[in-house]
Scaffold this motif. Structure first.
Motif, PDB file in Angstrom:
ATOM      1  N   ALA A 354       0.839  -1.192   0.000  1.00 17.19           N
ATOM      2  CA  ALA A 354       0.000   0.000   0.000  1.00 17.19           C
ATOM      3  C   ALA A 354       0.872   1.240   0.000  1.00 17.19           C
ATOM      4  O   ALA A 354       1.958   1.264   0.568  1.00 17.19           O
ATOM      5  N   GLU A 532      -8.494  -1.402  -0.373  1.00 18.91           N
ATOM      6  CA  GLU A 532      -7.732  -0.437   0.405  1.00 18.91           C
ATOM      7  C   GLU A 532      -8.346   0.937   0.133  1.00 18.91           C
ATOM      8  O   GLU A 532      -8.989   1.148  -0.901  1.00 18.91           O
ATOM      9  N   GLN A 543      -7.434  -5.277  -1.911  1.00 17.25           N
ATOM     10  CA  GLN A 543      -6.506  -5.695  -0.876  1.00 17.25           C
ATOM     11  C   GLN A 543      -6.956  -7.036  -0.304  1.00 17.25           C
ATOM     12  O   GLN A 543      -8.149  -7.325  -0.210  1.00 17.25           O
ATOM     13  N   GLN A 560      -0.807  -7.853   4.555  1.00 17.74           N
ATOM     14  CA  GLN A 560      -1.708  -7.243   3.581  1.00 17.74           C
ATOM     15  C   GLN A 560      -1.063  -7.281   2.206  1.00 17.74           C
ATOM     16  O   GLN A 560       0.127  -6.967   2.062  1.00 17.74           O
ATOM     17  N   PHE A 562      -1.719  -5.574  -1.556  1.00 17.13           N
ATOM     18  CA  PHE A 562      -2.469  -4.491  -2.187  1.00 17.13           C
ATOM     19  C   PHE A 562      -2.164  -4.446  -3.677  1.00 17.13           C
ATOM     20  O   PHE A 562      -1.001  -4.490  -4.087  1.00 17.13           O
TER      21      PHE A 562
END
Length: 665
Positions: A354, A532, A543, A560, A562
């Motif tokens: 992210a 996200e 995500q 995570q 993304f």
């Protein structure tokens, strides 16, 4: 003319007009109060009693344009992958990602490990998984019927049930106009049609336990409303004329019919009998829910579908091993006023992480105004309808015995369901998660209610979840519940539901973005599929999150992944998500401005790792070229199968090397 539906624009404008009046008086519309209680199911005393009740209730709810309102999109959701039992000659394989283990749900593709069955362009095909070839096919649509009409499947042994759902009023997809029908196909040898079922009404959903299928349809009264005598007729005059027609309508206008055509062409037609129709104490009279029971091991043309009906509305179906629940907001034509979520452009960043800094939007706000229309002294304004309170009715049917189900009870809770995952039966209780929104959409609150499944009366509740937000996903796993709400940040709530009378929030995690679907992972782990978002609530791309929920008081995100500027069908249709617990292999469809395919991941108990992207061959035509979107994924032995409208592709489940391409067009 037949029953007309108001356009979505008209109804939305009506709801906003009502909201404006409320807001002007109070500054902000309060969350409306809704009583929560059990709703008694009542059988009609006679056919005359039934006709009288249906006429009067329908007349009270008919409007100047007929019954109902705009078509509302409902997303059909599913969960939890259950492994099929294997034999020595059947490779280990995944099955449809369903909500409850042992309760199968219709989907685009089915497999028993040795063969794959799917319907594309109106043609059923059987693919042998060993030779990776199409071994049989059967055309199920007529020449003049749209071949791209959606078709779902259920599979039991050598019998398949194909569900064509054209022209639904409870829309599951952008289905073209077509005939709603259910076709039983024998797959032993060359496929052949055993029977075709045409049930009056629109297809809502279906569930299968063993070889028994419960089909839920919803029908509206077959009433022709008169054309207004004058084009200047007021809405009050139109409504009165429609009420007069409703009060003269025969019982046959309400009672649904079912027509079954056997393999020989013989036709059997039945109408639901009066004594097989019940009603809640409060109902609109504008629609009937009908549950059809089909045993795929039997000759449906001979046994029939044993239909039973309930004078109620329904759009969401949830099934456990012994119960079938149908839920709806009975005033479903009033839309919820929601604020669209714009997509915020993001700076170039490495996929898989992210962005660290969010950009500041630079586009100025656009405002517009229109000159007011002067009022005249002769003008008589139409009365402004009052939007009804948001409330959800849930009807429970007992399906523990063979044959037709039996009604048990109905209940009512404040607010609206998100989807079937908002419902969960556990140890004699039904958990229901809803969001209650004020008429101006500005004030909202979410709650989880626990109902006694025997009476559908409230046993307990916990509220105050995500104030000012709405529910984006729900998952109940045994005595624990998980609820995600979102507006600018994503609170993931963990709930302790062990005591039905005193459910409580035990933990909360706030992160950017949201999970639109939650899936059980390894022990103490929860997988989230969603978007996200910036700290302003603007979505940025798909995500995948791995949560540690082993400590209910302190949930945390471990990992995570993304993918900027992307979206996945798994966000709104969990059938599209594959999680293979044995290896952690996970697959979800992914679409970006540059490519379309299936994102392959490995999700273990500590991290989400990207393995690669599977793409189907580019479709080239004389007029256009496109990348087929992958819709489903299946593990069979050591191979990963993926399905698109163009065909099936086989890849090595470890290296992702392509092994075969099986065109379906």
């Amino acid at each position: 003319m037949k029953t007309l539906f108001r356009t979505a624009v008209t109804a939305a404008a009506l709801a906003m007009a009502t909201t404006a009046c409320t807001s002007a008086a109070t500054g902000q519309a309060p969350v409306p109060k809704v009583t929560l209680d059990a709703v008694r199911l009542v059988a009609y005393d006679s056919c005359d009693d039934m006709l009288s009740g249906l006429r009067e209730h329908a007349a009270e709810n008919v409007g100047p344009w007929g019954f109902g309102g705009p078509q509302i999109m409902y997303m059909e959701d599913t969960a939890a992958t259950a492994r099929a039992k294997t034999t020595s000659d059947t490779p280990e394989h995944s099955t449809t990602n369903v909500h409850e283990a042992g309760v199968d749900e219709p989907d685009l593709v089915k497999t028993d490990g040795n063969r794959i069955v799917t319907v594309v362009d109106g043609t059923l095909r059987v693919i042998d998984t060993a030779t990776k070839k199409v071994t049989a096919s059967l055309k199920l649509t007529k020449k003049d019927e749209p071949t791209f009409a959606p078709a779902d499947l259920l599979l039991s042994g050598d019998r398949a049930l194909v569900l064509f759902r054209g022209g639904d009023i409870m829309v599951k997809s952008f289905a073209p106009p077509g005939e709603t029908r259910y076709v039983v196909v024998d797959l032993a040898g060359q496929p052949k049609v055993l029977s075709t079922i045409r049930a009056q009404g629109s297809y809502v959903d279906a569930r299968m336990i063993g070889s028994t299928v419960r089909l839920v349809t919803r029908s509206q009264p077959d009433i022709t409303f008169p054309e207004p005598k004058s084009p200047d007729a007021s809405e009050a005059d139109r409504k009165k004329a429609n009420q007069d027609v409703v009060r003269r309508a025969p019982l046959s206008a309400w009672l649904p019919t079912v027509e079954i055509t056997g393999g020989s062409g013989a036709v059997k037609k039945d109408t639901v009998k009066c004594e097989r129709v019940s009603h809640p104490a409060d109902y609109t009279g504008t629609s009937l829910l009908t549950v059809h029971s089909i045993d795929l091991t039997q000759d449906v043309a001979a046994t029939g579908t044993e239909p039973i009906s309930l004078a109620a509305d329904g759009d969401t179906v949830y099934g456990s091993g012994t119960s079938l629940y149908v839920a709806s907001n009975p005033r479903w034509w009033f839309p919820v006023v929601t604020e669209p979520m714009p997509v915020e452009p993001v700076p170039t960043a490495t996929d898989g992480a992210a962005p660290a800094v969010e950009p500041t939007p630079s586009d100025p706000a656009v405002t517009s105004s229109a000159p007011a229309t002067p009022a005249t002294s002769e003008a008589v304004p139409e009365p402004t309808p009052t939007a009804p309170p948001e409330e959800t009715e849930v009807h429970r049917f007992d399906i523990s015995a063979a044959g037709a189900p039996s009604y048990v009870a109905s209940g009512k809770v404040p607010g609206r369901l998100l989807n079937q995952y908002s419902l969960s039966e556990y140890e004699g209780h039904l958990r229901v998660a809803t969001t209650l929104t004020a008429t101006d959409g500005g004030n909202s609150a979410s709650s989880v209610y626990v109902l006694d499944a025997a009476t559908m009366a409230k046993a307990g509740e916990v509220g105050g979840l995500g104030k000012g937000e709405r529910i984006y996903s729900v998952r109940f796993i045994g005595p624990v519940g998980y609820v995600v709400t979102f507006k600018q940040v994503d609170p993931l709530y963990t709930l302790d539901l062990r005591d039905p009378a005193a459910p409580k929030v035990t933990g909360e995690l706030k992160i950017t973005g949201y999970s639109a679907y939650l899936h059980p992972g390894a022990d103490g782990r929860l997988i989230g599929i969603g978007q996200e978002a910036s700290d302003k609530g603007r979505t940025l791309g798909t995500q995948v999150s791995l949560f540690d929920v082993s400590d209910p008081a302190a949930p945390r995100r471990l990992s995570q992944l993304f993918q900027k500027e992307s979206g996945s069908e798994a966000e709104w249709d969990p059938h599209a998500f594959l999680y293979w617990p044995k290896t952690g292999l996970s697959v979800l469809p992914l679409m970006t401005p540059k490519e379309s395919g299936a994102l392959v991941l490995k999700i273990d108990d500590s991290a989400v790792k990207r393995l690669g992207m599977i793409k189907h061959p580019t479709h080239q035509d004389k007029d256009y070229t496109y990348q087929p979107g992958i819709q489903r994924s299946i593990v069979i032995g050591d191979a990963l199968w993926t399905l698109s409208w163009d065909g099936l592709q086989v890849n090595d489940a470890t290296t992702l090397a392509r092994q075969a391409w099986i065109p379906l067009r």
